[in-house]
Design a protein around this motif. Structure first.
Motif, PDB file in Angstrom:
ATOM      1  N   GLU A 159       0.833  -1.196   0.000  1.00  0.00           N
ATOM      2  CA  GLU A 159       0.000   0.000   0.000  1.00  0.00           C
ATOM      3  C   GLU A 159       0.868   1.246   0.000  1.00  0.00           C
ATOM      4  OE1 GLU A 159      -3.377   0.441   2.569  1.00  0.00           O
ATOM      5  OE2 GLU A 159      -3.506  -1.732   2.882  1.00  0.00           O
ATOM      6  N   SER A 160       0.365   2.280  -0.648  1.00  0.00           N
ATOM      7  CA  SER A 160       1.041   3.576  -0.613  1.00  0.00           C
ATOM      8  C   SER A 160       0.474   4.400   0.536  1.00  0.00           C
ATOM      9  CB  SER A 160       0.848   4.328  -1.929  1.00  0.00           C
ATOM     10  OG  SER A 160       1.360   5.643  -1.812  1.00  0.00           O
ATOM     11  N   ARG A 161       1.304   4.689   1.517  1.00  0.00           N
ATOM     12  CA  ARG A 161       0.818   5.480   2.650  1.00  0.00           C
ATOM     13  C   ARG A 161       0.689   6.948   2.303  1.00  0.00           C
ATOM     14  NH1 ARG A 161       5.183   7.648   5.752  1.00  0.00           N
ATOM     15  NH2 ARG A 161       7.250   6.951   5.075  1.00  0.00           N
ATOM     16  N   TRP A 162       1.110   7.318   1.102  1.00  0.00           N
ATOM     17  CA  TRP A 162       0.985   8.705   0.662  1.00  0.00           C
ATOM     18  C   TRP A 162      -0.267   8.931  -0.198  1.00  0.00           C
ATOM     19  CZ3 TRP A 162       5.523   5.876   0.497  1.00  0.00           C
ATOM     20  CH2 TRP A 162       6.536   6.300   1.379  1.00  0.00           C
ATOM     21  N   TYR A 163      -1.006   7.859  -0.478  1.00  0.00           N
ATOM     22  CA  TYR A 163      -2.196   7.985  -1.326  1.00  0.00           C
ATOM     23  C   TYR A 163      -3.173   8.999  -0.723  1.00  0.00           C
ATOM     24  CZ  TYR A 163      -6.483   6.711  -3.796  1.00  0.00           C
ATOM     25  OH  TYR A 163      -7.638   6.739  -4.530  1.00  0.00           O
ATOM     26  N   ALA A 164      -3.660   9.918  -1.570  1.00  0.00           N
ATOM     27  CA  ALA A 164      -4.501  11.013  -1.087  1.00  0.00           C
ATOM     28  C   ALA A 164      -5.855  10.999  -1.778  1.00  0.00           C
ATOM     29  CB  ALA A 164      -3.807  12.355  -1.346  1.00  0.00           C
ATOM     30  N   ASP A 165      -6.801  11.729  -1.214  1.00  0.00           N
ATOM     31  CA  ASP A 165      -8.135  11.846  -1.799  1.00  0.00           C
ATOM     32  C   ASP A 165      -8.009  12.283  -3.262  1.00  0.00           C
ATOM     33  OD1 ASP A 165     -10.592  13.129  -2.721  1.00  0.00           O
ATOM     34  OD2 ASP A 165     -11.297  12.950  -0.667  1.00  0.00           O
ATOM     35  N   PRO A 166      -8.537  11.500  -4.206  1.00  0.00           N
ATOM     36  CA  PRO A 166      -8.371  11.826  -5.629  1.00  0.00           C
ATOM     37  C   PRO A 166      -8.910  13.201  -6.002  1.00  0.00           C
ATOM     38  CG  PRO A 166      -9.154   9.586  -5.381  1.00  0.00           C
ATOM     39  CD  PRO A 166      -9.233  10.201  -4.025  1.00  0.00           C
ATOM     40  N   LEU A 167     -10.050  13.593  -5.436  1.00  0.00           N
ATOM     41  CA  LEU A 167     -10.637  14.873  -5.803  1.00  0.00           C
ATOM     42  C   LEU A 167      -9.799  16.039  -5.281  1.00  0.00           C
ATOM     43  CD1 LEU A 167     -14.445  14.178  -5.353  1.00  0.00           C
ATOM     44  CD2 LEU A 167     -12.993  13.883  -7.373  1.00  0.00           C
ATOM     45  N   VAL A 168      -9.206  15.862  -4.109  1.00  0.00           N
ATOM     46  CA  VAL A 168      -8.324  16.901  -3.569  1.00  0.00           C
ATOM     47  C   VAL A 168      -7.082  17.031  -4.443  1.00  0.00           C
ATOM     48  CG1 VAL A 168      -6.864  17.557  -1.615  1.00  0.00           C
ATOM     49  CG2 VAL A 168      -9.158  16.645  -1.209  1.00  0.00           C
ATOM     50  N   THR A 169      -6.505  15.892  -4.817  1.00  0.00           N
ATOM     51  CA  THR A 169      -5.319  15.918  -5.673  1.00  0.00           C
ATOM     52  C   THR A 169      -5.618  16.560  -7.017  1.00  0.00           C
ATOM     53  OG1 THR A 169      -4.450  13.914  -4.630  1.00  0.00           O
ATOM     54  CG2 THR A 169      -3.555  14.496  -6.780  1.00  0.00           C
ATOM     55  N   ALA A 170      -6.748  16.188  -7.628  1.00  0.00           N
ATOM     56  CA  ALA A 170      -7.117  16.768  -8.926  1.00  0.00           C
ATOM     57  C   ALA A 170      -7.334  18.275  -8.796  1.00  0.00           C
ATOM     58  CB  ALA A 170      -8.368  16.095  -9.463  1.00  0.00           C
ATOM     59  N   ALA A 171      -7.940  18.704  -7.696  1.00  0.00           N
ATOM     60  CA  ALA A 171      -8.185  20.136  -7.494  1.00  0.00           C
ATOM     61  C   ALA A 171      -6.874  20.904  -7.373  1.00  0.00           C
ATOM     62  CB  ALA A 171      -9.050  20.350  -6.258  1.00  0.00           C
ATOM     63  N   LEU A 172      -5.886  20.302  -6.721  1.00  0.00           N
ATOM     64  CA  LEU A 172      -4.590  20.965  -6.587  1.00  0.00           C
ATOM     65  C   LEU A 172      -3.907  21.157  -7.936  1.00  0.00           C
ATOM     66  CD1 LEU A 172      -3.211  19.161  -3.399  1.00  0.00           C
ATOM     67  CD2 LEU A 172      -4.025  21.530  -3.571  1.00  0.00           C
ATOM     68  N   CYS A 173      -4.242  20.292  -8.886  1.00  0.00           N
ATOM     69  CA  CYS A 173      -3.657  20.391 -10.236  1.00  0.00           C
ATOM     70  C   CYS A 173      -4.377  21.415 -11.102  1.00  0.00           C
ATOM     71  CB  CYS A 173      -3.706  19.036 -10.931  1.00  0.00           C
ATOM     72  SG  CYS A 173      -2.746  17.759 -10.113  1.00  0.00           S
ATOM     73  N   ALA A 174      -5.494  21.931 -10.602  1.00  0.00           N
ATOM     74  CA  ALA A 174      -6.305  22.876 -11.385  1.00  0.00           C
ATOM     75  C   ALA A 174      -6.185  24.289 -10.820  1.00  0.00           C
ATOM     76  CB  ALA A 174      -7.760  22.428 -11.397  1.00  0.00           C
ATOM     77  N   GLY A 175      -4.993  24.631 -10.369  1.00  0.00           N
ATOM     78  CA  GLY A 175      -4.774  25.949  -9.792  1.00  0.00           C
ATOM     79  C   GLY A 175      -4.728  27.040 -10.847  1.00  0.00           C
ATOM     80  N   PRO A 176      -4.474  28.278 -10.436  1.00  0.00           N
ATOM     81  CA  PRO A 176      -4.428  29.400 -11.372  1.00  0.00           C
ATOM     82  C   PRO A 176      -3.415  29.172 -12.493  1.00  0.00           C
ATOM     83  CG  PRO A 176      -4.439  30.181  -9.104  1.00  0.00           C
ATOM     84  CD  PRO A 176      -4.260  28.695  -9.041  1.00  0.00           C
ATOM     85  N   LEU A 177      -3.780  29.585 -13.687  1.00  0.00           N
ATOM     86  CA  LEU A 177      -2.907  29.450 -14.843  1.00  0.00           C
ATOM     87  C   LEU A 177      -2.076  30.711 -15.016  1.00  0.00           C
ATOM     88  CD1 LEU A 177      -5.602  27.971 -17.261  1.00  0.00           C
ATOM     89  CD2 LEU A 177      -3.819  26.706 -16.039  1.00  0.00           C
ATOM     90  N   PRO A 178      -0.906  30.609 -15.639  1.00  0.00           N
ATOM     91  CA  PRO A 178      -0.151  31.827 -15.946  1.00  0.00           C
ATOM     92  C   PRO A 178      -1.015  32.767 -16.781  1.00  0.00           C
ATOM     93  CG  PRO A 178       1.168  29.859 -16.371  1.00  0.00           C
ATOM     94  CD  PRO A 178      -0.225  29.383 -16.114  1.00  0.00           C
ATOM     95  N   PRO A 179      -0.932  34.067 -16.547  1.00  0.00           N
ATOM     96  CA  PRO A 179      -1.812  34.994 -17.274  1.00  0.00           C
ATOM     97  C   PRO A 179      -1.520  35.020 -18.766  1.00  0.00           C
ATOM     98  CG  PRO A 179      -0.127  36.192 -16.046  1.00  0.00           C
ATOM     99  CD  PRO A 179      -0.029  34.754 -15.607  1.00  0.00           C
ATOM    100  N   ALA A 180      -2.562  35.280 -19.538  1.00  0.00           N
ATOM    101  CA  ALA A 180      -2.383  35.487 -20.971  1.00  0.00           C
ATOM    102  C   ALA A 180      -1.608  36.780 -21.193  1.00  0.00           C
ATOM    103  CB  ALA A 180      -3.740  35.564 -21.662  1.00  0.00           C
ATOM    104  N   PRO A 181      -0.871  36.881 -22.287  1.00  0.00           N
ATOM    105  CA  PRO A 181      -0.151  38.133 -22.563  1.00  0.00           C
ATOM    106  C   PRO A 181      -1.107  39.320 -22.629  1.00  0.00           C
ATOM    107  CG  PRO A 181       0.558  36.378 -24.049  1.00  0.00           C
ATOM    108  CD  PRO A 181      -0.639  35.856 -23.328  1.00  0.00           C
ATOM    109  N   ALA A 182      -0.679  40.436 -22.083  1.00  0.00           N
ATOM    110  CA  ALA A 182      -1.529  41.629 -22.069  1.00  0.00           C
ATOM    111  C   ALA A 182      -1.864  42.099 -23.478  1.00  0.00           C
ATOM    112  CB  ALA A 182      -0.836  42.738 -21.285  1.00  0.00           C
ATOM    113  N   SER A 183      -0.995  41.781 -24.429  1.00  0.00           N
ATOM    114  CA  SER A 183      -1.212  42.224 -25.814  1.00  0.00           C
ATOM    115  C   SER A 183      -2.088  41.283 -26.625  1.00  0.00           C
ATOM    116  CB  SER A 183       0.141  42.362 -26.520  1.00  0.00           C
ATOM    117  OG  SER A 183       0.830  41.111 -26.521  1.00  0.00           O
TER     118      SER A 183
END
Length: 306
Positions: A159-183
């Motif tokens: 067993e992996s003792r580091w296994y985490a809640d899948p929805l929490v992990t997926a949410a952490l991967c959906a953080g803010p994106l780098p901004p689009a260029p102002a131009s």
């Protein structure tokens, strides 16, 4: 009894890779399972050669092609294979993370690996995911331990003792994106009458950014699908921003909607339903799709390789 199993196989060389994967496939075939091997490039050739005696008992797919966009792997590769073999246990080797995966693609790979654990609940299946423990960075191996309930190292499963809640992990991967260029040019839309103008805008920007007409048309279709969803489901309008880099042409759709379901675009709807296919289509058309939802609304960024 219906069970789902999702172990990570850590390998350090070709011998460990072949031992762990071919034993898995041969046992599955002997048990009467439907078997899919979806791995990238060179590893696909290795396994085709090593398993050539099994003939059509094994289905092969190049993950670097079918899974170039990690967002299409669950619906378009894994669940598609499950649907093609109703009533049978399914055994799959899926290798979505390899040393050639780019930094921009990688968060979507982690989200994919996490969401498998939700998408396959109640399915009689096993998905074995090989990880190159010699060439992948330590952080990527750590992520594998968080997204897989079990790990196999040196032929020992635990067993992996580091296994985490899948929805929490997926949410952490959906953080803010780098901004689009102002131009970067922007086209706003508010209703159905604006859609033709948005399509012309995206077509012009995509072709100016270096996409061939066919690829530009795919991007236009994807943006149009998202804009229609905005109009139908948010009660307001949105905006499309398009720009390019050396690697991609990007189209970003921003609206005030709340895309709260992390499995949106991952589970194909029942064939009798006409809705629920928008994000699946978008993932099919694009090389990468990133989503960030916040209180003020949702950003969906589409990537098309130049």
């Amino acid at each position: 009894m219906i069970t789902f199993d999702h172990p990570a196989l850590f390998y350090r060389d070709v011998e460990q890779y072949l031992s762990g994967t071919t034993d898995f496939v041969r046992s599955a075939v002997a048990a009467g399972d439907a078997v899919l091997v979806a791995v990238p490039g060179g590893n696909l050739t290795l396994l085709r050669d090593a398993l050539s005696d099994l003939g059509r008992q094994v289905t092969f797919a190049d993950m670097a092609v079918a899974g170039r966009n990690p967002g299409r792997i669950i619906p378009g590769v894994l669940l598609s294979f499950v649907a093609a073999h109703p009533g049978r246990r399914v055994s799959i080797i899926g290798e979505p993370v390899w040393p050639g995966r780019s930094v921009v693609e990688y968060p979507a790979c982690v989200a994919h690996e996490a969401l498998i654990n939700k998408a396959f609940i109640g399915r009689n299946a096993v998905v074995l995911c090989p990880y190159d423990a010699k060439r992948l960075r330590r952080e990527r191996l750590d992520d594998a331990l968080r997204t897989h309930p079990f790990m196999i190292v040196d032929e020992v499963r635990r067993e992996s003792r580091w296994y985490a809640d899948p929805l929490v992990t997926a949410a952490l991967c959906a953080g803010p994106l780098p901004p689009a260029p102002a131009s970067a040019p922007v086209a706003a839309y508010a209703g159905p009458t604006d859609l033709s103008r948005v399509r012309r805008f995206v077509t012009g920007c995509a072709e100016a950014g270096g996409l061939c007409p066919e690829r530009a048309a795919d991007l236009v279709l994807a943006v149009n699908e998202l804009a229609v969803n905005t109009i139908q489901h948010t009660g307001g309008g949105g905006a499309v921003t398009v720009w390019s880099s050396d690697e991609y042409v990007y189209a970003q759709v921003d609206d005030r909607g709340d895309l709260a379901d992390p499995l949106a675009g991952q589970i194909p709807p029942h064939p009798d339903r006409e809705d629920g296919r928008g994000l699946i289509l978008v993932n099919d058309l694009c090389d990468l799709v990133r989503v960030h939802t916040r209180r003020e609304g949702t950003t969906i960024r589409l990537h098309m390789a130049r």
